[in-house]
Design an enzyme around this catalytic site. Sequence first.
Site, PDB file in Angstrom:
ATOM      1  N   GLU A 169     -75.886 -55.258 -30.223  1.00 56.32           N
ATOM      2  CA  GLU A 169     -75.682 -55.264 -31.900  1.00 56.32           C
ATOM      3  C   GLU A 169     -76.265 -56.486 -32.298  1.00 56.32           C
ATOM      4  OE1 GLU A 169     -72.039 -55.682 -30.656  1.00 56.32           O
ATOM      5  OE2 GLU A 169     -72.037 -53.636 -30.779  1.00 56.32           O
ATOM      6  N   TYR A 202     -86.115 -56.325 -28.702  1.00 59.67           N
ATOM      7  CA  TYR A 202     -85.488 -55.799 -27.872  1.00 59.67           C
ATOM      8  C   TYR A 202     -86.807 -54.576 -27.422  1.00 59.67           C
ATOM      9  CZ  TYR A 202     -81.454 -58.701 -29.180  1.00 59.67           C
ATOM     10  OH  TYR A 202     -80.943 -60.063 -28.967  1.00 59.67           O
TER      11      TYR A 202
END
Length: 147
Positions: free
Chosen positions: A100, A112
Amino acid sequence: MRESDLHIVAEIERQSFSDPWSMCTLREAIEGKNPYSYFHVVRLRQVLIAYVNYWLILDEAHIVNLAVSPAYRRSGLGKYLLAKSLEYIRDKGGRQVHLEVRLSNVAAQNLYRQFGFRLVHIRRRYYQDNGEDACVFHIRNLLEVDL
Protein backbone atom coordinates in the site's frame (compact mmCIF):
# COMPACT_ATOMS: atom_id res chain seq x y z
CA MET A 1 19.18 -5.31 10.44
CA ARG A 2 20.62 -5.51 13.92
CA GLU A 3 19.18 -4.37 17.23
CA SER A 4 21.84 -1.65 17.33
CA ASP A 5 20.22 -0.21 14.17
CA LEU A 6 16.85 0.40 15.83
CA HIS A 7 17.46 4.03 16.75
CA ILE A 8 18.60 4.92 13.22
CA VAL A 9 15.67 3.07 11.63
CA ALA A 10 13.26 4.76 14.03
CA GLU A 11 14.70 8.15 13.03
CA ILE A 12 14.38 7.37 9.30
CA GLU A 13 10.79 6.22 10.01
CA ARG A 14 10.04 9.50 11.78
CA GLN A 15 11.53 11.52 8.91
CA SER A 16 9.73 9.48 6.24
CA PHE A 17 6.23 8.72 7.49
CA SER A 18 3.53 10.80 9.13
CA ASP A 19 2.54 7.75 11.19
CA PRO A 20 5.88 6.04 11.92
CA TRP A 21 6.29 2.71 13.64
CA SER A 22 7.19 2.91 17.32
CA MET A 23 10.49 1.67 18.69
CA CYS A 24 8.57 -1.18 20.34
CA THR A 25 7.01 -2.26 17.04
CA LEU A 26 10.39 -2.13 15.28
CA ARG A 27 12.01 -4.14 18.05
CA GLU A 28 9.31 -6.80 17.86
CA ALA A 29 9.79 -6.99 14.09
CA ILE A 30 13.46 -7.91 14.40
CA GLU A 31 13.21 -10.13 17.49
CA GLY A 32 11.63 -12.92 15.52
CA LYS A 33 8.10 -12.59 16.91
CA ASN A 34 6.96 -12.60 13.30
CA PRO A 35 8.91 -15.41 11.57
CA TYR A 36 7.73 -14.11 8.19
CA SER A 37 9.25 -10.65 8.63
CA TYR A 38 12.44 -9.68 6.78
CA PHE A 39 14.53 -6.53 6.95
CA HIS A 40 17.21 -5.48 4.49
CA VAL A 41 19.34 -2.40 4.96
CA VAL A 42 21.76 -0.28 2.96
CA ARG A 43 24.83 1.04 4.71
CA LEU A 44 27.28 3.68 3.58
CA ARG A 45 30.59 3.56 5.44
CA GLN A 46 28.92 1.43 8.12
CA VAL A 47 26.04 3.91 8.59
CA LEU A 48 22.52 2.66 7.89
CA ILE A 49 20.88 4.96 5.34
CA ALA A 50 17.93 2.94 3.98
CA TYR A 51 15.84 -0.10 4.85
CA VAL A 52 12.96 -2.22 3.69
CA ASN A 53 10.70 -4.50 5.70
CA TYR A 54 8.46 -7.11 4.12
CA TRP A 55 6.61 -10.23 5.10
CA LEU A 56 6.98 -13.39 3.04
CA ILE A 57 4.40 -16.10 3.64
CA LEU A 58 4.60 -19.06 1.26
CA ASP A 59 4.55 -17.48 -2.21
CA GLU A 60 3.12 -14.11 -1.22
CA ALA A 61 5.06 -11.06 -0.04
CA HIS A 62 3.77 -7.84 1.45
CA ILE A 63 6.15 -4.88 1.42
CA VAL A 64 5.43 -3.11 4.68
CA ASN A 65 7.97 -0.26 4.76
CA LEU A 66 10.65 1.10 2.47
CA ALA A 67 12.48 4.27 3.42
CA VAL A 68 15.65 6.15 2.59
CA SER A 69 17.28 8.72 4.86
CA PRO A 70 16.39 12.22 3.57
CA ALA A 71 20.03 13.09 2.82
CA TYR A 72 20.26 10.17 0.37
CA ARG A 73 16.91 10.39 -1.41
CA ARG A 74 16.79 10.71 -5.20
CA SER A 75 20.11 8.86 -5.44
CA GLY A 76 18.75 5.51 -6.64
CA LEU A 77 18.97 3.80 -3.24
CA GLY A 78 15.24 3.12 -3.03
CA LYS A 79 15.31 1.57 -6.49
CA TYR A 80 18.36 -0.52 -5.60
CA LEU A 81 16.84 -1.69 -2.32
CA LEU A 82 13.52 -2.58 -3.95
CA ALA A 83 15.27 -4.51 -6.74
CA LYS A 84 17.40 -6.50 -4.29
CA SER A 85 14.39 -7.22 -2.09
CA LEU A 86 12.32 -8.45 -5.04
CA GLU A 87 15.23 -10.69 -6.10
CA TYR A 88 15.43 -12.13 -2.59
CA ILE A 89 11.66 -12.65 -2.45
CA ARG A 90 11.76 -14.42 -5.83
CA ASP A 91 14.72 -16.58 -4.79
CA LYS A 92 12.84 -17.63 -1.63
CA GLY A 93 9.80 -18.72 -3.69
CA GLY A 94 7.77 -15.53 -3.59
CA ARG A 95 5.62 -14.99 -6.66
CA GLN A 96 3.03 -12.41 -5.67
CA VAL A 97 3.96 -9.10 -4.10
CA HIS A 98 1.68 -6.35 -2.85
CA LEU A 99 1.93 -3.10 -0.94
CA GLU A 100 0.00 0.00 0.00
CA VAL A 101 1.17 3.52 -0.74
CA ARG A 102 -0.41 6.88 -0.05
CA LEU A 103 -2.40 8.37 -2.89
CA SER A 104 -0.28 11.53 -2.57
CA ASN A 105 3.04 9.68 -2.81
CA VAL A 106 3.40 9.85 -6.58
CA ALA A 107 7.19 9.38 -6.51
CA ALA A 108 6.84 6.02 -4.75
CA GLN A 109 4.05 4.97 -7.09
CA ASN A 110 6.27 5.72 -10.08
CA LEU A 111 9.10 3.66 -8.55
CA TYR A 112 6.80 0.68 -7.99
CA ARG A 113 5.47 0.87 -11.54
CA GLN A 114 9.05 0.62 -12.84
CA PHE A 115 9.19 -2.86 -11.29
CA GLY A 116 5.92 -4.08 -12.75
CA PHE A 117 3.59 -3.23 -9.88
CA ARG A 118 0.07 -2.45 -11.05
CA LEU A 119 -2.60 -0.47 -9.24
CA VAL A 120 -5.35 -2.93 -8.35
CA HIS A 121 -7.45 -1.14 -5.75
CA ILE A 122 -7.94 2.09 -3.79
CA ARG A 123 -8.52 1.63 -0.05
CA ARG A 124 -10.58 4.60 1.07
CA ARG A 125 -9.47 6.43 4.22
CA TYR A 126 -6.82 3.77 4.90
CA TYR A 127 -4.30 5.93 6.77
CA GLN A 128 -5.38 6.69 10.31
CA ASP A 129 -3.35 9.86 10.80
CA ASN A 130 -5.20 11.86 8.14
CA GLY A 131 -7.72 9.55 6.47
CA GLU A 132 -5.83 9.53 3.18
CA ASP A 133 -6.61 6.84 0.64
CA ALA A 134 -4.13 4.06 -0.10
CA CYS A 135 -3.26 2.73 -3.51
CA VAL A 136 -2.87 -1.04 -3.44
CA PHE A 137 -0.21 -2.19 -5.87
CA HIS A 138 0.39 -5.80 -6.89
CA ILE A 139 2.75 -7.98 -8.89
CA ARG A 140 0.90 -11.12 -9.91
CA ASN A 141 3.92 -13.16 -10.96
CA LEU A 142 7.39 -12.06 -9.91
CA LEU A 143 8.89 -14.59 -12.34
CA GLU A 144 7.64 -12.43 -15.21
CA VAL A 145 9.34 -9.25 -13.94
CA ASP A 146 12.77 -8.16 -15.20
CA LEU A 147 14.85 -7.16 -12.21
